[in-house]
Design an enzyme around this catalytic site. Structure first.
Site, PDB file in Angstrom:
ATOM      1  N   ARG A   1       3.955   5.502  17.187  1.00 44.10           N
ATOM      2  CA  ARG A   1       2.595   6.048  17.214  1.00 44.10           C
ATOM      3  C   ARG A   1       1.835   5.591  18.461  1.00 44.10           C
ATOM      4  O   ARG A   1       1.064   6.359  19.032  1.00 44.10           O
ATOM      5  CB  ARG A   1       1.855   5.675  15.922  1.00 44.10           C
ATOM      6  CG  ARG A   1       2.312   6.531  14.736  1.00 44.10           C
ATOM      7  CD  ARG A   1       1.536   6.231  13.482  1.00 44.10           C
ATOM      8  NE  ARG A   1       2.066   5.069  12.792  1.00 44.10           N
ATOM      9  CZ  ARG A   1       1.474   4.492  11.746  1.00 44.10           C
ATOM     10  NH1 ARG A   1       0.311   4.949  11.316  1.00 44.10           N
ATOM     11  NH2 ARG A   1       2.025   3.462  11.145  1.00 44.10           N
TER      12      ARG A   1
ATOM     13  N   ARG B   1      -6.296   9.548   3.403  1.00 42.81           N
ATOM     14  CA  ARG B   1      -7.527   8.743   3.320  1.00 42.81           C
ATOM     15  C   ARG B   1      -8.195   8.646   4.676  1.00 42.81           C
ATOM     16  O   ARG B   1      -9.407   8.881   4.807  1.00 42.81           O
ATOM     17  CB  ARG B   1      -7.207   7.335   2.801  1.00 42.81           C
ATOM     18  CG  ARG B   1      -8.388   6.362   2.929  1.00 42.81           C
ATOM     19  CD  ARG B   1      -7.970   4.928   2.672  1.00 42.81           C
ATOM     20  NE  ARG B   1      -6.990   4.427   3.613  1.00 42.81           N
ATOM     21  CZ  ARG B   1      -7.282   3.825   4.760  1.00 42.81           C
ATOM     22  NH1 ARG B   1      -8.534   3.678   5.143  1.00 42.81           N
ATOM     23  NH2 ARG B   1      -6.320   3.377   5.550  1.00 42.81           N
ATOM     24  N   ARG B   2      -7.426   8.278   5.702  1.00 39.25           N
ATOM     25  CA  ARG B   2      -8.013   8.135   7.035  1.00 39.25           C
ATOM     26  C   ARG B   2      -8.539   9.462   7.549  1.00 39.25           C
ATOM     27  O   ARG B   2      -9.619   9.528   8.157  1.00 39.25           O
ATOM     28  CB  ARG B   2      -6.974   7.556   7.996  1.00 39.25           C
ATOM     29  CG  ARG B   2      -6.681   6.081   7.755  1.00 39.25           C
ATOM     30  CD  ARG B   2      -5.471   5.618   8.537  1.00 39.25           C
ATOM     31  NE  ARG B   2      -5.290   4.167   8.449  1.00 39.25           N
ATOM     32  CZ  ARG B   2      -4.135   3.556   8.650  1.00 39.25           C
ATOM     33  NH1 ARG B   2      -3.056   4.260   8.955  1.00 39.25           N
ATOM     34  NH2 ARG B   2      -4.050   2.239   8.554  1.00 39.25           N
TER      35      ARG B   2
ATOM     36  N   LYS C   1       0.818  -1.212   0.000  1.00 39.39           N
ATOM     37  CA  LYS C   1       0.000   0.000   0.000  1.00 39.39           C
ATOM     38  C   LYS C   1       0.852   1.263   0.000  1.00 39.39           C
ATOM     39  O   LYS C   1       0.356   2.342  -0.331  1.00 39.39           O
ATOM     40  CB  LYS C   1      -0.966   0.006   1.187  1.00 39.39           C
ATOM     41  CG  LYS C   1      -0.382   0.364   2.532  1.00 39.39           C
ATOM     42  CD  LYS C   1      -1.463   0.365   3.610  1.00 39.39           C
ATOM     43  CE  LYS C   1      -0.920   0.724   4.977  1.00 39.39           C
ATOM     44  NZ  LYS C   1      -0.497   2.125   5.070  1.00 39.39           N
ATOM     45  N   ASP C   2       2.143   1.132   0.344  1.00 41.52           N
ATOM     46  CA  ASP C   2       3.032   2.291   0.370  1.00 41.52           C
ATOM     47  C   ASP C   2       3.918   2.384  -0.872  1.00 41.52           C
ATOM     48  O   ASP C   2       4.812   3.224  -0.930  1.00 41.52           O
ATOM     49  CB  ASP C   2       3.918   2.236   1.630  1.00 41.52           C
ATOM     50  CG  ASP C   2       3.088   2.265   2.903  1.00 41.52           C
ATOM     51  OD1 ASP C   2       2.091   3.011   2.938  1.00 41.52           O
ATOM     52  OD2 ASP C   2       3.427   1.531   3.850  1.00 41.52           O
TER      53      ASP C   2
ATOM     54  N   ARG D   1       3.236  10.601  12.761  1.00 46.47           N
ATOM     55  CA  ARG D   1       4.183   9.861  11.931  1.00 46.47           C
ATOM     56  C   ARG D   1       5.016   8.914  12.785  1.00 46.47           C
ATOM     57  O   ARG D   1       5.053   9.030  13.996  1.00 46.47           O
ATOM     58  CB  ARG D   1       5.096  10.813  11.150  1.00 46.47           C
ATOM     59  CG  ARG D   1       4.341  11.674  10.154  1.00 46.47           C
ATOM     60  CD  ARG D   1       5.262  12.386   9.189  1.00 46.47           C
ATOM     61  NE  ARG D   1       4.506  13.192   8.243  1.00 46.47           N
ATOM     62  CZ  ARG D   1       3.942  12.713   7.139  1.00 46.47           C
ATOM     63  NH1 ARG D   1       4.076  11.437   6.845  1.00 46.47           N
ATOM     64  NH2 ARG D   1       3.261  13.504   6.325  1.00 46.47           N
TER      65      ARG D   1
ATOM     66  N   CYS E   1      -0.252   6.869  -3.501  1.00 48.72           N
ATOM     67  CA  CYS E   1      -0.474   6.253  -2.193  1.00 48.72           C
ATOM     68  C   CYS E   1      -0.818   7.301  -1.139  1.00 48.72           C
ATOM     69  O   CYS E   1      -1.094   6.973   0.008  1.00 48.72           O
ATOM     70  CB  CYS E   1       0.745   5.434  -1.768  1.00 48.72           C
ATOM     71  SG  CYS E   1       2.301   6.332  -1.726  1.00 48.72           S
TER      72      CYS E   1
END
Length: 237
Positions: free
Chosen positions: A84, A60-61, A14-15, A78, A170
């Site tokens: 996190r 997106r989130r 996804k990245d 980040r 992405c």
């Protein structure tokens, strides 16, 4: 990889950029893990306190959250999973999101609350591991073909095709989920403005062999999108 110092590179797909150099190829997709996002800090999106501060660096989130809960405030979060989680524990935010697959791979399966993919679509290629090699390296491609998981490949390549047709990256506010059912793929997608004020959704069901279906869904979304929403995607001239 391009310099020949390694034979293959392992990626969280996804990245990985949507458009790859032609001299490289994603030769294997491992069996896809849990595709969902996990919310940490509250039992659900609607259970977040009024005006909650939520940490995420994923457009997106952020867009999905602000669409559902415009009262919330998003701050940049980040770092790796441990970083996190530490920021959340230190009170820098009241909640954050992580990928269920990442937590599972780190043995953190009890952390947070998975969000139903029916209501909260993941990122394109979420939970997929891709292995890339040089396109000209026939031997390595043959080795990697032995561990390629065809159902996962079908899903993630369809999701990446949608992203490419949208002109997205992405980092674009695009959410999509593709599920394989026999020889058909069921795709649900949504695009957002970065502030979450606009959302447009669409879905399609198509044969695994229909490589153009994701582009048709992307074209439908862009055709129906307002000028303000369409402007977030580079595929619009």
């Amino acid at each position: 990889l391009g310099e020949g110092r390694i034979d293959a590179a392992v990626h969280s797909l996804k990245d990985v950029e949507t458009i790859r150099p032609p001299e490289l190829t994603i030769a294997a997709i491992l069996p896809r893990a849990d595709k969902r996002d996990v919310l940490l800090g509250a039992a659900s999106i609607h259970a977040l306190p009024q005006g909650a501060v939520v940490g995420t660096s994923a457009p997106r989130r952020a867009a999905q959250l602000l669409h559902a809960r415009p009262d919330c405030r998003v701050i940049s979060f980040r770092g790796n999973v441990a970083t996190r989680l530490a920021k959340l524990a230190a009170g820098e935010a009241q909640a954050t999101f992580l990928a269920a697959a990442g937590l599972e791979r780190l043995g953190e399966t009890g952390a947070g609350h998975p969000l139903s993919a029916e209501d909260w679509l993941p990122a394109p290629s979420q939970a997929a591991i891709g292995i890339e090699c040089r396109a000209s390296d026939a031997l390595v491609r043959e080795w990697l073909a032995a561990i390629d998981h065809a159902p996962s490949r079908a899903e993630v390549f369809a999701e990446r095709a949608l992203l490419a047709a949208l002109g997205g990256t992405c980092h674009s506010p695009v959410a999509v989920l593709c599920d394989l059912h026999g020889q058909e793929l069921a795709m649900r997608a949504a695009i957002y403005t970065t502030d979450g004020s606009e959302k447009l959704a669409g879905e399609a069901r198509f044969a695994v062999t229909d490589a153009q279906a994701p582009a048709r869904l992307a074209a439908d979304l862009l055709q129906r999108a307002s000028a303000g929403l369409a402007a977030h995607f580079a595929g619009v001239e």
